[in-house]
Motif scaffolding. Structure first.
Motif, PDB file in Angstrom:
ATOM      1  N   ILE A  38       0.843  -1.207   0.000  1.00  0.00           N
ATOM      2  CA  ILE A  38       0.000   0.000   0.000  1.00  0.00           C
ATOM      3  C   ILE A  38       0.877   1.256   0.000  1.00  0.00           C
ATOM      4  CG2 ILE A  38      -0.339   0.297   2.515  1.00  0.00           C
ATOM      5  CD1 ILE A  38      -3.310   1.007   1.790  1.00  0.00           C
ATOM      6  N   SER A  39       2.111   1.142   0.438  1.00  0.00           N
ATOM      7  CA  SER A  39       2.997   2.313   0.435  1.00  0.00           C
ATOM      8  C   SER A  39       3.898   2.354  -0.796  1.00  0.00           C
ATOM      9  CB  SER A  39       3.854   2.320   1.708  1.00  0.00           C
ATOM     10  OG  SER A  39       3.032   2.479   2.852  1.00  0.00           O
ATOM     11  N   ALA A  40       3.760   1.354  -1.676  1.00  0.00           N
ATOM     12  CA  ALA A  40       4.627   1.307  -2.866  1.00  0.00           C
ATOM     13  C   ALA A  40       4.420   2.554  -3.732  1.00  0.00           C
ATOM     14  CB  ALA A  40       4.352   0.042  -3.677  1.00  0.00           C
ATOM     15  N   GLU A  41       3.156   2.984  -3.854  1.00  0.00           N
ATOM     16  CA  GLU A  41       2.888   4.158  -4.694  1.00  0.00           C
ATOM     17  C   GLU A  41       3.248   5.470  -3.993  1.00  0.00           C
ATOM     18  OE1 GLU A  41      -1.032   3.238  -6.992  1.00  0.00           O
ATOM     19  OE2 GLU A  41      -0.614   1.678  -5.514  1.00  0.00           O
ATOM     20  N   SER A  42       3.695   5.374  -2.744  1.00  0.00           N
ATOM     21  CA  SER A  42       4.273   6.544  -2.067  1.00  0.00           C
ATOM     22  C   SER A  42       5.783   6.562  -2.260  1.00  0.00           C
ATOM     23  CB  SER A  42       3.959   6.498  -0.568  1.00  0.00           C
ATOM     24  OG  SER A  42       2.582   6.645  -0.342  1.00  0.00           O
ATOM     25  N   GLY A  43       6.294   5.568  -2.996  1.00  0.00           N
ATOM     26  CA  GLY A  43       7.734   5.532  -3.293  1.00  0.00           C
ATOM     27  C   GLY A  43       8.537   4.692  -2.314  1.00  0.00           C
ATOM     28  N   LEU A  44       7.855   3.969  -1.406  1.00  0.00           N
ATOM     29  CA  LEU A  44       8.602   3.126  -0.458  1.00  0.00           C
ATOM     30  C   LEU A  44       8.677   1.696  -0.993  1.00  0.00           C
ATOM     31  CD1 LEU A  44       7.193   4.433   2.960  1.00  0.00           C
ATOM     32  CD2 LEU A  44       9.305   5.085   1.766  1.00  0.00           C
ATOM     33  N   ARG A  45       9.849   1.101  -0.847  1.00  0.00           N
ATOM     34  CA  ARG A  45      10.042  -0.234  -1.413  1.00  0.00           C
ATOM     35  C   ARG A  45       9.348  -1.292  -0.568  1.00  0.00           C
ATOM     36  NH1 ARG A  45      16.446  -0.080  -2.015  1.00  0.00           N
ATOM     37  NH2 ARG A  45      16.227  -2.298  -2.403  1.00  0.00           N
ATOM     38  N   VAL A 198      -7.915  -7.157   2.361  1.00  0.00           N
ATOM     39  CA  VAL A 198      -6.476  -7.435   2.482  1.00  0.00           C
ATOM     40  C   VAL A 198      -5.761  -6.664   1.378  1.00  0.00           C
ATOM     41  CG1 VAL A 198      -4.713  -9.240   2.497  1.00  0.00           C
ATOM     42  CG2 VAL A 198      -7.031  -9.772   3.289  1.00  0.00           C
ATOM     43  N   VAL A 199      -4.860  -5.757   1.755  1.00  0.00           N
ATOM     44  CA  VAL A 199      -4.272  -4.851   0.759  1.00  0.00           C
ATOM     45  C   VAL A 199      -2.747  -4.891   0.787  1.00  0.00           C
ATOM     46  CG1 VAL A 199      -4.200  -2.471  -0.095  1.00  0.00           C
ATOM     47  CG2 VAL A 199      -6.200  -3.252   1.185  1.00  0.00           C
ATOM     48  N   GLY A 200      -2.136  -5.237  -0.350  1.00  0.00           N
ATOM     49  CA  GLY A 200      -0.690  -5.040  -0.509  1.00  0.00           C
ATOM     50  C   GLY A 200       0.189  -5.846   0.416  1.00  0.00           C
ATOM     51  N   THR A 201      -0.233  -7.066   0.707  1.00  0.00           N
ATOM     52  CA  THR A 201       0.655  -7.931   1.491  1.00  0.00           C
ATOM     53  C   THR A 201       0.862  -9.253   0.775  1.00  0.00           C
ATOM     54  OG1 THR A 201       1.045  -9.038   3.610  1.00  0.00           O
ATOM     55  CG2 THR A 201      -1.264  -8.763   2.969  1.00  0.00           C
ATOM     56  N   SER A 202       2.096  -9.779   0.881  1.00  0.00           N
ATOM     57  CA  SER A 202       2.387 -11.070   0.248  1.00  0.00           C
ATOM     58  C   SER A 202       1.779 -12.212   1.053  1.00  0.00           C
ATOM     59  CB  SER A 202       3.907 -11.262   0.136  1.00  0.00           C
ATOM     60  OG  SER A 202       4.484 -11.209   1.424  1.00  0.00           O
ATOM     61  N   GLY A 203       1.345 -11.937   2.281  1.00  0.00           N
ATOM     62  CA  GLY A 203       0.715 -12.981   3.097  1.00  0.00           C
ATOM     63  C   GLY A 203       1.688 -14.076   3.493  1.00  0.00           C
ATOM     64  N   LEU A 204       2.943 -13.731   3.601  1.00  0.00           N
ATOM     65  CA  LEU A 204       3.956 -14.749   3.905  1.00  0.00           C
ATOM     66  C   LEU A 204       4.442 -14.690   5.344  1.00  0.00           C
ATOM     67  CD1 LEU A 204       6.071 -14.498   0.614  1.00  0.00           C
ATOM     68  CD2 LEU A 204       4.544 -16.360   1.305  1.00  0.00           C
ATOM     69  N   ALA A 220     -16.539 -14.700   7.500  1.00  0.00           N
ATOM     70  CA  ALA A 220     -16.329 -13.378   6.886  1.00  0.00           C
ATOM     71  C   ALA A 220     -16.052 -13.507   5.390  1.00  0.00           C
ATOM     72  CB  ALA A 220     -15.152 -12.672   7.559  1.00  0.00           C
ATOM     73  N   ALA A 221     -16.409 -12.467   4.664  1.00  0.00           N
ATOM     74  CA  ALA A 221     -16.019 -12.379   3.245  1.00  0.00           C
ATOM     75  C   ALA A 221     -14.624 -11.760   3.183  1.00  0.00           C
ATOM     76  CB  ALA A 221     -17.013 -11.502   2.501  1.00  0.00           C
ATOM     77  N   ILE A 222     -13.837 -12.197   2.201  1.00  0.00           N
ATOM     78  CA  ILE A 222     -12.462 -11.698   2.075  1.00  0.00           C
ATOM     79  C   ILE A 222     -12.303 -11.044   0.699  1.00  0.00           C
ATOM     80  CG2 ILE A 222     -10.000 -12.277   2.232  1.00  0.00           C
ATOM     81  CD1 ILE A 222     -11.436 -13.223   4.748  1.00  0.00           C
ATOM     82  N   LEU A 223     -11.755  -9.829   0.697  1.00  0.00           N
ATOM     83  CA  LEU A 223     -11.455  -9.124  -0.556  1.00  0.00           C
ATOM     84  C   LEU A 223      -9.955  -8.862  -0.578  1.00  0.00           C
ATOM     85  CD1 LEU A 223     -14.266  -6.402  -0.224  1.00  0.00           C
ATOM     86  CD2 LEU A 223     -14.421  -8.626  -1.403  1.00  0.00           C
ATOM     87  N   GLU A 224      -9.322  -9.118  -1.700  1.00  0.00           N
ATOM     88  CA  GLU A 224      -7.871  -8.875  -1.786  1.00  0.00           C
ATOM     89  C   GLU A 224      -7.566  -7.834  -2.858  1.00  0.00           C
ATOM     90  OE1 GLU A 224      -5.059 -11.750  -3.689  1.00  0.00           O
ATOM     91  OE2 GLU A 224      -4.005 -11.661  -1.759  1.00  0.00           O
ATOM     92  N   VAL A 225      -6.726  -6.866  -2.498  1.00  0.00           N
ATOM     93  CA  VAL A 225      -6.255  -5.869  -3.475  1.00  0.00           C
ATOM     94  C   VAL A 225      -4.758  -6.046  -3.610  1.00  0.00           C
ATOM     95  CG1 VAL A 225      -6.057  -3.415  -4.022  1.00  0.00           C
ATOM     96  CG2 VAL A 225      -8.053  -4.248  -2.750  1.00  0.00           C
ATOM     97  N   ASN A 226      -4.338  -6.535  -4.756  1.00  0.00           N
ATOM     98  CA  ASN A 226      -2.919  -6.805  -4.987  1.00  0.00           C
ATOM     99  C   ASN A 226      -2.742  -7.093  -6.479  1.00  0.00           C
ATOM    100  OD1 ASN A 226      -0.260  -8.016  -4.984  1.00  0.00           O
ATOM    101  ND2 ASN A 226      -0.541  -8.468  -2.824  1.00  0.00           N
ATOM    102  N   PRO A 227      -1.764  -6.476  -7.128  1.00  0.00           N
ATOM    103  CA  PRO A 227      -1.580  -6.760  -8.556  1.00  0.00           C
ATOM    104  C   PRO A 227      -1.179  -8.214  -8.808  1.00  0.00           C
ATOM    105  CG  PRO A 227      -0.188  -4.899  -7.851  1.00  0.00           C
ATOM    106  CD  PRO A 227      -0.822  -5.462  -6.623  1.00  0.00           C
ATOM    107  N   GLU A 228      -0.625  -8.879  -7.760  1.00  0.00           N
ATOM    108  CA  GLU A 228      -0.148 -10.257  -7.915  1.00  0.00           C
ATOM    109  C   GLU A 228      -0.980 -11.205  -7.056  1.00  0.00           C
ATOM    110  OE1 GLU A 228       2.401 -10.810  -9.912  1.00  0.00           O
ATOM    111  OE2 GLU A 228       2.921  -8.688 -10.176  1.00  0.00           O
ATOM    112  N   CYS A 239     -10.759 -11.042  -5.910  1.00  0.00           N
ATOM    113  CA  CYS A 239      -9.372 -10.561  -5.990  1.00  0.00           C
ATOM    114  C   CYS A 239      -9.345  -9.378  -6.946  1.00  0.00           C
ATOM    115  CB  CYS A 239      -8.444 -11.644  -6.542  1.00  0.00           C
ATOM    116  SG  CYS A 239      -8.253 -13.031  -5.425  1.00  0.00           S
ATOM    117  N   LEU A 240      -8.905  -8.236  -6.459  1.00  0.00           N
ATOM    118  CA  LEU A 240      -8.834  -7.037  -7.297  1.00  0.00           C
ATOM    119  C   LEU A 240      -7.387  -6.872  -7.722  1.00  0.00           C
ATOM    120  CD1 LEU A 240     -11.118  -5.071  -4.903  1.00  0.00           C
ATOM    121  CD2 LEU A 240     -11.745  -5.794  -7.201  1.00  0.00           C
ATOM    122  N   ARG A 241      -7.117  -7.233  -8.962  1.00  0.00           N
ATOM    123  CA  ARG A 241      -5.739  -7.279  -9.441  1.00  0.00           C
ATOM    124  C   ARG A 241      -5.321  -5.937 -10.027  1.00  0.00           C
ATOM    125  NH1 ARG A 241      -4.485 -10.642  -6.692  1.00  0.00           N
ATOM    126  NH2 ARG A 241      -5.025 -12.839  -6.875  1.00  0.00           N
ATOM    127  N   GLY A 242      -5.018  -5.023  -9.136  1.00  0.00           N
ATOM    128  CA  GLY A 242      -4.562  -3.706  -9.583  1.00  0.00           C
ATOM    129  C   GLY A 242      -3.841  -3.027  -8.450  1.00  0.00           C
TER     130      GLY A 242
END
Ligand code: OAD
Length: 265
Positions: A38-45, A198-204, A220-228, A239-242
């Motif tokens: 979620i912070s990737a688009e703020s420029g953080l790796r 669930v946003v921007g985590t590899s879940g590892l 619960a219902a689960i929604l994921e936001v992650n390009p991968e 799964c919202l792939r963006g």
């Protein structure tokens, strides 16, 4: 991707956002779990994957109690650099969309983050659990006292407490337990949640990665936001792939219109 395939992918993302908004719009407790993405688009790796922090740095040398005991200066250089990067970064539209979601849901909202960068707080989120601590808090290794320190320049590294002992960043390192109260709040929220975003985590990384599973087991219902795709994708209803900075503002805006309405079968 050829132009027609891009148009198709965009169309399917828009449909998925609509489906997700119908689910997120259900009333009841909502838990959001965020990670570095979620912070990737703020420029953080992020940590993993190409260009990730752990690609160029060995976590065993930088983010463990042993590494700190061996070489506190090297560990502090890494954290001083991360503090400087986070201080320069600005919250992005994804952080701000979660502020809006919190406003929509009030008490029925909890944001559990694995991030230590403080961007959720700077964006205006208030109901936050910092599962892995914060870059902006320091702890005396002798007295265990923890306090906030937002200075980017901490002076000579490693910094020391007034008692003379070393100060450490109040973040969770590999091999350490999570702060008990934070974990208890997050787990309780997972048990009670009606929907988990669930946003921007590899879940590892455990136990954060177990929260969606706990919530799922309670219905619960689960929604994921992650390009991968991630190991958590198999739990997700949608799964919202963006990128979060694009998907979340649209999702939250659409949810606004349906909040409290039961989704159509
Ligand atoms: P990771 O680096 O493991 O995963 C980042 C995730 O963000 C990946 O799944 C990416 O696909 C996704 N991502 C990248 N850009 C994105 C974007 N614009 N929008 C949405 N998602 C995007 O980071 P975490 O899962 O946060 O722990 O890592 C968990 C923990 O491992 C961290 O808290 C840290 C790390 O080692 C400690 O330091 C204890």
């Amino acid at each position: 991707m050829v132009a027609s395939a891009i148009v198709q992918a965009e169309g399917s993302l828009a449909r998925q956002i609509e489906r997700a908004a119908a689910i997120l719009g259900q009333s009841g407790p909502c838990l959001v779990l965020t990670g570095a993405g979620i912070s990737a688009e703020s420029g953080l790796r992020t940590f993993r994957g190409p260009g990730g922090l752990w690609e160029g740095h060995d976590p065993a040398q930088l983010a463990t109690p042993d590494a700190f005991a061996r070489d506190p200066e090297t560990v502090w250089r890494f954290y001083a650099w991360r503090r400087a990067s986070a201080a320069q970064a600005e919250p992005n539209p994804a952080h701000r969309a979660l502020v809006r979601l919190e406003e929509q849901r009030g008490e029925d909202f909890l944001l559990v983050t694995q991030n230590v960068d403080g961007l959720h707080e700077r964006a205006g989120s208030r109901r936050i659990v910092d599962l892995h601590g914060s870059l902006w808090r320091l702890r005396c290794v002798a007295e265990g006292i923890e306090f906030e320190d937002r200075r980017v320049d901490l002076g000579r590294l490693p910094p020391r407490c007034r008692c003379g002992a070393l100060l450490r960043p109040a973040v969770v390192w590999f091999g350490e337990a999570l702060p008990a109260e934070a974990l208890a709040r997050a787990t309780e929220a997972a048990r009670c949640a009606r929907v988990v975003l669930v946003v921007g985590t590899s879940g590892l990384v455990h136990p954060a990665s177990a929260l969606p599973e706990i919530a799922r087991a309670q219905g619960a219902a689960i929604l994921e936001v992650n390009p991968e795709a991630t190991p958590l994708s198999r739990l997700a209803d949608v799964c919202l792939r963006g990128p979060a900075g694009r998907v979340l503002p649209e999702l939250v805006a659409r949810t606004e219109g349906v909040l409290g309405r039961e989704p159509q079968a």
